[in-house]
Motif scaffolding. Structure first.
Motif, PDB file in Angstrom:
ATOM      1  N   UNK A   1      37.171  36.209  48.033  1.00 28.21           N
ATOM      2  CA  UNK A   1      37.858  37.077  47.051  1.00 28.21           C
ATOM      3  C   UNK A   1      36.952  38.556  47.232  1.00 28.21           C
ATOM      4  N   UNK A   2      37.932  39.635  46.875  1.00 20.15           N
ATOM      5  CA  UNK A   2      37.086  40.881  46.993  1.00 20.15           C
ATOM      6  C   UNK A   2      36.654  41.258  45.438  1.00 20.15           C
ATOM      7  N   UNK A   3      35.884  42.256  45.240  1.00 18.43           N
ATOM      8  CA  UNK A   3      35.248  42.410  43.961  1.00 18.43           C
ATOM      9  C   UNK A   3      36.417  42.572  43.118  1.00 18.43           C
ATOM     10  N   UNK A   4      37.567  43.363  43.243  1.00 16.62           N
ATOM     11  CA  UNK A   4      38.412  43.309  42.158  1.00 16.62           C
ATOM     12  C   UNK A   4      39.245  42.123  41.927  1.00 16.62           C
ATOM     13  N   UNK A   5      39.231  41.218  42.699  1.00 18.61           N
ATOM     14  CA  UNK A   5      39.793  39.992  42.723  1.00 18.61           C
ATOM     15  C   UNK A   5      39.076  39.078  41.735  1.00 18.61           C
ATOM     16  N   UNK A   6      37.528  39.106  41.940  1.00 17.55           N
ATOM     17  CA  UNK A   6      36.473  38.471  41.322  1.00 17.55           C
ATOM     18  C   UNK A   6      36.724  39.047  39.681  1.00 17.55           C
ATOM     19  N   UNK A   7      36.729  40.345  39.574  1.00 16.35           N
ATOM     20  CA  UNK A   7      36.668  40.806  38.144  1.00 16.35           C
ATOM     21  C   UNK A   7      37.962  40.327  37.429  1.00 16.35           C
ATOM     22  N   UNK A   8      39.260  40.672  38.316  1.00 16.82           N
ATOM     23  CA  UNK A   8      40.395  40.125  37.637  1.00 16.82           C
ATOM     24  C   UNK A   8      40.429  38.478  37.096  1.00 16.82           C
ATOM     25  N   UNK A   9      40.001  37.809  37.957  1.00 22.06           N
ATOM     26  CA  UNK A   9      39.815  36.219  37.662  1.00 22.06           C
ATOM     27  C   UNK A   9      38.691  36.042  36.438  1.00 22.06           C
ATOM     28  N   UNK A  10      37.485  36.808  36.591  1.00 25.75           N
ATOM     29  CA  UNK A  10      36.520  36.394  35.611  1.00 25.75           C
ATOM     30  C   UNK A  10      37.210  36.832  34.212  1.00 25.75           C
ATOM     31  N   UNK A  11      37.780  37.905  34.267  1.00 26.33           N
ATOM     32  CA  UNK A  11      38.249  38.759  32.813  1.00 26.33           C
ATOM     33  C   UNK A  11      39.308  37.657  32.053  1.00 26.33           C
ATOM     34  N   UNK A  12      40.054  36.973  33.014  1.00 23.72           N
ATOM     35  CA  UNK A  12      41.203  36.087  32.576  1.00 23.72           C
ATOM     36  C   UNK A  12      40.734  34.350  32.206  1.00 23.72           C
ATOM     37  N   UNK A  13      39.593  34.243  32.698  1.00 19.20           N
ATOM     38  CA  UNK A  13      38.963  32.786  32.633  1.00 19.20           C
ATOM     39  C   UNK A  13      37.714  32.841  32.045  1.00 19.20           C
ATOM     40  N   UNK A  14      37.198  31.592  31.228  1.00 19.77           N
ATOM     41  CA  UNK A  14      36.016  31.509  30.731  1.00 19.77           C
ATOM     42  C   UNK A  14      35.001  31.653  31.611  1.00 19.77           C
ATOM     43  N   UNK A  15      35.299  31.316  32.856  1.00 21.28           N
ATOM     44  CA  UNK A  15      34.250  31.210  33.971  1.00 21.28           C
ATOM     45  C   UNK A  15      35.060  31.147  35.255  1.00 21.28           C
ATOM     46  N   UNK A  16      34.302  31.760  36.279  1.00 19.01           N
ATOM     47  CA  UNK A  16      34.844  31.292  37.613  1.00 19.01           C
ATOM     48  C   UNK A  16      33.812  30.717  38.639  1.00 19.01           C
ATOM     49  N   UNK A  17      34.389  30.000  39.468  1.00 18.38           N
ATOM     50  CA  UNK A  17      33.309  29.568  40.749  1.00 18.38           C
ATOM     51  C   UNK A  17      33.376  30.460  41.839  1.00 18.38           C
ATOM     52  N   UNK A  18      32.267  30.745  42.458  1.00 18.58           N
ATOM     53  CA  UNK A  18      32.186  31.751  43.499  1.00 18.58           C
ATOM     54  C   UNK A  18      31.742  30.704  44.487  1.00 18.58           C
ATOM     55  N   UNK A  19      31.874  31.229  45.829  1.00 21.90           N
ATOM     56  CA  UNK A  19      31.064  30.709  46.799  1.00 21.90           C
ATOM     57  C   UNK A  19      30.016  31.676  47.104  1.00 21.90           C
TER      58      UNK A  19
END
Length: 101
Positions: free
Chosen positions: A1-19
């Motif tokens: 994921x790119x930074x923008x994809x990370x930001x979009x995902x983390x803003x719409x979920x309680x948390x995200x899992x990153x590699x």
């Protein structure tokens, strides 16, 4: 994921899992406000990206979690809770952290 994809995902979920690679990408763009070595479960970090605050930790399943926080105070409170849990674990309390809450 790119930074923008990370930001979009983390803003719409309680948390995200990153590699690891995604974490490195996010860390390279962020300012580390606070970093604490738990000595049990890697580092806990309070991060700032633009004017937003994020909390990054590693779960007991070795998953890299990132969550958006509403404020630095909220992030500091969660950090204190986590460190209190780790202190009790050193004492052998057998308590477990719910990382996904």
């Amino acid at each position: 994921m790119s930074v923008s994809e990370i930001l979009t995902s983390v803003k719409s979920n309680p948390y995200i899992i990153l590699n690891k690679e995604e974490l490195e990408i996010f860390l390279a763009c962020s300012t580390i406000i606070k970093e604490v070595d738990t000595c049990l479960s890697d580092f806990i970090r309070i991060l700032k990206y633009n004017d937003e605050i994020f909390f990054q930790e590693v779960s007991d399943k070795n998953e890299i979690l990132l969550r958006k926080m509403n404020s630095i105070d909220e992030a500091e409170k969660l950090l204190k809770e986590r460190l209190d849990f780790y202190d009790r674990k050193w004492d052998g309390c057998g308590c477990k952290i719910n990382y996904y809450e």
